[in-house]
Design an enzyme around this catalytic site. Structure first.
Site, PDB file in Angstrom:
ATOM      1  N   LYS A 180      -4.823  -0.951   0.560  1.00  0.00           N
ATOM      2  CA  LYS A 180      -3.834  -0.766   1.461  1.00  0.00           C
ATOM      3  C   LYS A 180      -3.222   0.594   0.930  1.00  0.00           C
ATOM      4  O   LYS A 180      -2.490   0.724  -0.281  1.00  0.00           O
ATOM      5  CB  LYS A 180      -2.801  -1.939   1.140  1.00  0.00           C
ATOM      6  CG  LYS A 180      -1.498  -1.549   2.289  1.00  0.00           C
ATOM      7  CD  LYS A 180      -0.277  -2.039   1.933  1.00  0.00           C
ATOM      8  CE  LYS A 180       0.457  -0.767   1.382  1.00  0.00           C
ATOM      9  NZ  LYS A 180       0.940  -0.003   1.893  1.00  0.00           N
ATOM     10  N   GLU A 255      -0.607   0.563 -12.981  1.00  0.00           N
ATOM     11  CA  GLU A 255      -0.591   1.880 -13.324  1.00  0.00           C
ATOM     12  C   GLU A 255       0.735   2.294 -12.802  1.00  0.00           C
ATOM     13  O   GLU A 255       0.762   2.616 -11.770  1.00  0.00           O
ATOM     14  CB  GLU A 255      -1.737   2.835 -13.045  1.00  0.00           C
ATOM     15  CG  GLU A 255      -2.922   2.260 -13.076  1.00  0.00           C
ATOM     16  CD  GLU A 255      -3.525   2.612 -14.663  1.00  0.00           C
ATOM     17  OE1 GLU A 255      -2.690   3.221 -15.307  1.00  0.00           O
ATOM     18  OE2 GLU A 255      -4.435   2.307 -15.168  1.00  0.00           O
ATOM     19  N   CYS A 289       2.366  10.881 -11.681  1.00  0.00           N
ATOM     20  CA  CYS A 289       2.881   9.817 -12.845  1.00  0.00           C
ATOM     21  C   CYS A 289       2.782  10.428 -14.230  1.00  0.00           C
ATOM     22  O   CYS A 289       3.710  10.221 -15.122  1.00  0.00           O
ATOM     23  CB  CYS A 289       1.965   8.587 -12.908  1.00  0.00           C
ATOM     24  SG  CYS A 289       0.356   9.028 -12.931  1.00  0.00           S
ATOM     25  N   GLU A 386      12.635   8.652 -13.848  1.00  0.00           N
ATOM     26  CA  GLU A 386      11.329   9.425 -13.275  1.00  0.00           C
ATOM     27  C   GLU A 386      11.984   9.805 -12.127  1.00  0.00           C
ATOM     28  O   GLU A 386      12.440   9.349 -11.169  1.00  0.00           O
ATOM     29  CB  GLU A 386      10.298   8.323 -12.847  1.00  0.00           C
ATOM     30  CG  GLU A 386       8.884   9.080 -12.524  1.00  0.00           C
ATOM     31  CD  GLU A 386       7.969   8.345 -12.355  1.00  0.00           C
ATOM     32  OE1 GLU A 386       8.056   7.220 -11.616  1.00  0.00           O
ATOM     33  OE2 GLU A 386       6.811   8.839 -12.733  1.00  0.00           O
TER      34      GLU A 386
HETATM   35  P1  NAP Z   1       5.852   2.088  -4.542  1.00  0.00           P
HETATM   36  O1  NAP Z   1       6.922   2.128  -3.723  1.00  0.00           O
HETATM   37  O2  NAP Z   1       5.567   1.468  -5.896  1.00  0.00           O
HETATM   38  O3  NAP Z   1       4.309   2.004  -3.783  1.00  0.00           O
HETATM   39  C1  NAP Z   1       3.221   2.135  -4.153  1.00  0.00           C
HETATM   40  C2  NAP Z   1       2.355   1.044  -3.148  1.00  0.00           C
HETATM   41  O4  NAP Z   1       2.881  -0.481  -3.252  1.00  0.00           O
HETATM   42  C3  NAP Z   1       2.217   1.507  -1.602  1.00  0.00           C
HETATM   43  O5  NAP Z   1       1.283   1.179  -0.980  1.00  0.00           O
HETATM   44  C4  NAP Z   1       3.545   0.615  -1.186  1.00  0.00           C
HETATM   45  O6  NAP Z   1       3.715   0.460   0.359  1.00  0.00           O
HETATM   46  C5  NAP Z   1       3.026  -0.493  -1.964  1.00  0.00           C
HETATM   47  N1  NAP Z   1       4.232  -1.768  -1.904  1.00  0.00           N
HETATM   48  C6  NAP Z   1       5.625  -1.492  -1.769  1.00  0.00           C
HETATM   49  N2  NAP Z   1       6.243  -2.582  -1.947  1.00  0.00           N
HETATM   50  C7  NAP Z   1       5.201  -3.481  -1.954  1.00  0.00           C
HETATM   51  C8  NAP Z   1       5.368  -5.091  -2.286  1.00  0.00           C
HETATM   52  N3  NAP Z   1       6.363  -5.762  -2.343  1.00  0.00           N
HETATM   53  N4  NAP Z   1       4.176  -5.656  -2.462  1.00  0.00           N
HETATM   54  C9  NAP Z   1       2.638  -5.174  -2.439  1.00  0.00           C
HETATM   55  N5  NAP Z   1       2.909  -3.758  -2.359  1.00  0.00           N
HETATM   56  C10 NAP Z   1       4.153  -2.925  -2.122  1.00  0.00           C
HETATM   57  O7  NAP Z   1       5.404   3.910  -5.333  1.00  0.00           O
HETATM   58  P2  NAP Z   1       5.342   5.182  -4.248  1.00  0.00           P
HETATM   59  O8  NAP Z   1       6.835   5.583  -4.079  1.00  0.00           O
HETATM   60  O9  NAP Z   1       4.366   5.033  -3.297  1.00  0.00           O
HETATM   61  O10 NAP Z   1       4.656   6.098  -5.630  1.00  0.00           O
HETATM   62  C11 NAP Z   1       5.483   6.701  -6.388  1.00  0.00           C
HETATM   63  C12 NAP Z   1       5.367   5.982  -7.724  1.00  0.00           C
HETATM   64  O11 NAP Z   1       4.312   5.456  -8.042  1.00  0.00           O
HETATM   65  C13 NAP Z   1       6.275   6.812  -8.790  1.00  0.00           C
HETATM   66  O12 NAP Z   1       7.064   5.932  -9.697  1.00  0.00           O
HETATM   67  C14 NAP Z   1       4.949   6.997  -9.866  1.00  0.00           C
HETATM   68  O13 NAP Z   1       5.172   7.188 -11.073  1.00  0.00           O
HETATM   69  C15 NAP Z   1       3.909   6.077  -9.639  1.00  0.00           C
HETATM   70  N6  NAP Z   1       2.694   6.537  -9.701  1.00  0.00           N
HETATM   71  C16 NAP Z   1       1.866   5.951 -10.996  1.00  0.00           C
HETATM   72  C17 NAP Z   1       0.689   6.470 -11.129  1.00  0.00           C
HETATM   73  C18 NAP Z   1      -0.104   6.040 -12.378  1.00  0.00           C
HETATM   74  O14 NAP Z   1      -1.445   6.478 -12.638  1.00  0.00           O
HETATM   75  N7  NAP Z   1       0.619   5.474 -13.358  1.00  0.00           N
HETATM   76  C19 NAP Z   1       0.102   7.492 -10.337  1.00  0.00           C
HETATM   77  C20 NAP Z   1       0.755   7.848  -9.304  1.00  0.00           C
HETATM   78  C21 NAP Z   1       1.973   7.353  -8.850  1.00  0.00           C
HETATM   79  P3  NAP Z   1       4.410   1.608   1.290  1.00  0.00           P
HETATM   80  O15 NAP Z   1       3.396   1.961   2.122  1.00  0.00           O
HETATM   81  O16 NAP Z   1       5.351   0.628   1.992  1.00  0.00           O
HETATM   82  O17 NAP Z   1       5.039   2.498   0.529  1.00  0.00           O
END
Ligand code: NAP
Ligand code: MG
Length: 484
Positions: A180, A255, A289, A386
């Site tokens: 997804k 992650e 990240c 962040e």
């Molecule tokens: P996010 O809101 O956590 O979304 C990540 C993924 O999860 C998206 O595909 C999102 O769908 C999905 N999602 C949202 N709610 C969900 C739920 N209740 N159940 C299952 N899946 C769900 O994060 P983002 O805003 O896309 O990305 C930014 C964040 O990711 C930042 O905080 C960053 O630090 C973190 N990040 C971490 C790493 C690492 O390697 N540690 C790498 C990259 C990013 P949608 O399509 O609706 O958004």
């Protein structure tokens, strides 16, 4: 180069077919460089997720299980070949959908995707068990079996690369996948799914289901026939996933985010340190990240670091991501732009000094100028939370103990950097920094051979290298009583 997409809906990929959502619903994905609609995409609902999981299960129990590991590896190599063939289209699509500069995708994302795929293709037939001579009256050994159906839920900041970090080891291990992508960057994931079909992967081995996190993502988390969730995203969603996964006790790898410190001592090569500090926070418009979002500079070089960093920020070529000379593109969405601008406002109100940037760049698309805050205090929100945007906070420290206290003083533990020519000091910091990766006299490189991940609010588990094989397999013991 492709600059506009057809009006055709980009369908889901389930069981080897391109299908619309059962509800008939679609959503729009936006080009963040222009704010215009880029394409219409089928929106996976609960029932589509169920179909994808059933297909992944059937493929797992059927053709995929019976295929030799070396053949799985060959299919992965074939996929790599097709990715190379369609490189221009993939680069263009990733740039249009996410706003990433084509130059960066070509230099970093695409090579990493290929490296990941070929690395794990080579590993597919080297996943071995062990004979463990526990008794004299029995032959006892282990085998590593694939976990089953994997749900890979990925963010929008590196759609191709993070997607492949999950798909490649899962497939090498013999798992099947439901991927997804983030709803705002679904297009390259679908393209990879199509190339996998062309490469000859059996139907259902890789399903791609764009949709909303709260619906499609949550349906994967709740599904009783998903064995494993591998997630990259925010700590908030990570916590929700952990709760949801408790239903059938799915395995989970998380992650999550970071607020990484990049520490500059006066004995460092200041040119190299400031250059890396700049790319450490401005690369990918700060949507990384492991971004070095907190630059800790010793008081004796503090002013110089601030001034040189600001000069770097001001000379960053920001603009159309499709132009090869562009170094920095827009933020990925309007929501993200507003979030970053809001943090800049918070920083001002908290009393930090805005040295450069601090506003939108132009009024078309979601561009924000590279921003540097000085006189940042550790307690400030811009130093603790962040931001996920091109906002550097520069913090002063006095000595090693002070630097360590600041560096380790957030809820995150993903990465950290230290710049110094003192060999004792760099070893002390390598030991004491709370981080999954410590960079010394560099900032930011990753390699698929090295374990990647964090702890505390940065999540748990490690991806890459051998660690990923453990993520997607389970050990079985076979005990054959032989008699003495
Ligand atoms: P996010 O809101 O956590 O979304 C990540 C993924 O999860 C998206 O595909 C999102 O769908 C999905 N999602 C949202 N709610 C969900 C739920 N209740 N159940 C299952 N899946 C769900 O994060 P983002 O805003 O896309 O990305 C930014 C964040 O990711 C930042 O905080 C960053 O630090 C973190 N990040 C971490 C790493 C690492 O390697 N540690 C790498 C990259 C990013 P949608 O399509 O609706 O958004
Ligand atoms: Mg988009």
């Amino acid at each position: 180069m492709l600059t506009r997409l057809s009006d055709q809906t980009h369908n889901l990929l389930i069981d080897g077919q391109r299908v619309g959502a059962l509800s008939g619903r679609t959503f729009e994905t936006i080009n963040p460089a222009t704010g215009e609609v880029l394409a219409k995409v089928a929106e996976a609902g609960v029932e589509d997720i169920d179909a994808a999981v059933r297909s992944a299960r059937a493929a797992f129990e059927g053709p995929w299980k019976h295929m030799r590991a070396s053949e799985r590896g060959q299919l992965m190599l074939k996929l790599a070949e097709l990715i190379r063939r369609d490189e221009d289209e993939l680069v263009n699509l990733e740039s249009l959908d996410s706003g990433k500069p084509v130059s960066a995708i070509r230099r970093q994302d695409l090579p990493a995707v290929l490296d990941t795929l070929t690395y794990y293709a080579g590993m597919a037939d080297k996943i071995n068990g062990q004979v463990i001579p526990a008794r004299t009256d029995a032959l006892t050994y282990t085998v590593r079996e694939p976990l089953g159906v994997v749900a890979a839920i990925i963010p929008w900041n590196f759609p191709l690369m993070i997607g492949m970090w999950k798909i490649a080891p899962a497939l090498a291990c013999g798992c099947t996948v439901v991927l997804k992508p983030a709803e705002i960057t679904p297009l390259t994931a679908l393209k990879i799914g199509e190339l996998a079909l062309e490469a000859g992967f059996p139907a259902g081995v890789l399903n791609v289901v764009p949709g909303f996190g709260k619906v499609a993502g949550q349906a994967l988390v709740d599904h009783a026939d998903v064995d494993k969730i591998t997630f990259t995203g925010s700590p908030v969603v990570g916590r929700q996933i952990l709760q949801g996964a408790s239903g059938n006790l799915k395995r989970v790898t998380l992650e999550l985010g970071g607020k990484s410190a990049n520490i500059i001592f006066p004995d460092a090569d200041l040119d190299a340190a400031v250059k890396a500090a700049g790319s450490g926070i401005f690369f990918n418009t700060g949507q990384v990240c492991s971004a070095g979002s907190r630059i800790l500079a010793h008081e004796s070089v503090y002013d110089e670091v601030v001034q040189r960093l600001a000069a770097r920020a001001e000379s960053t070529r920001i603009g159309n991501p499709l132009e090869s000379s562009t170094a920095m593109g827009p933020l990925v969405s309007e929501v993200q732009m507003k979030r970053v601008l809001n943090y800049i406002e918070i920083g001002r109100n908290e009393g930090a000094s805005l040295v450069t940037g601090g506003s939108r760049h132009g009024d078309v698309g979601y561009f924000v100028k590279p921003t540097v805050f000085a006189n940042v205090e550790h307690r400030m929100r811009i130093s603790q939370e962040e931001i996920f945007g091109p906002v550097a906070t520069v913090i002063k420290f006095t000595d090693e103990a002070d630097a360590l206290r600041l560096a380790n003083g957030t809820v995150y533990s993903l990465a950290a950097g230290v710049w110094s020519a003192d060999i004792g000091r760099v070893h002390r910091f390598a030991r004491e920094l709370k981080a999954g990766t410590v960079w010394v006299n560099t900032y930011g490189p990753t390699d698929i051979r090295l374990p990647w991940g964090g702890s505390r609010d940065s999540g748990f588990g490690r991806e890459h290298g051998d660690a990923a094989i453990e993520n997607f397999t389970e050990q079985k013991v076979v005990w054959i009583q032989t008699g003495k």
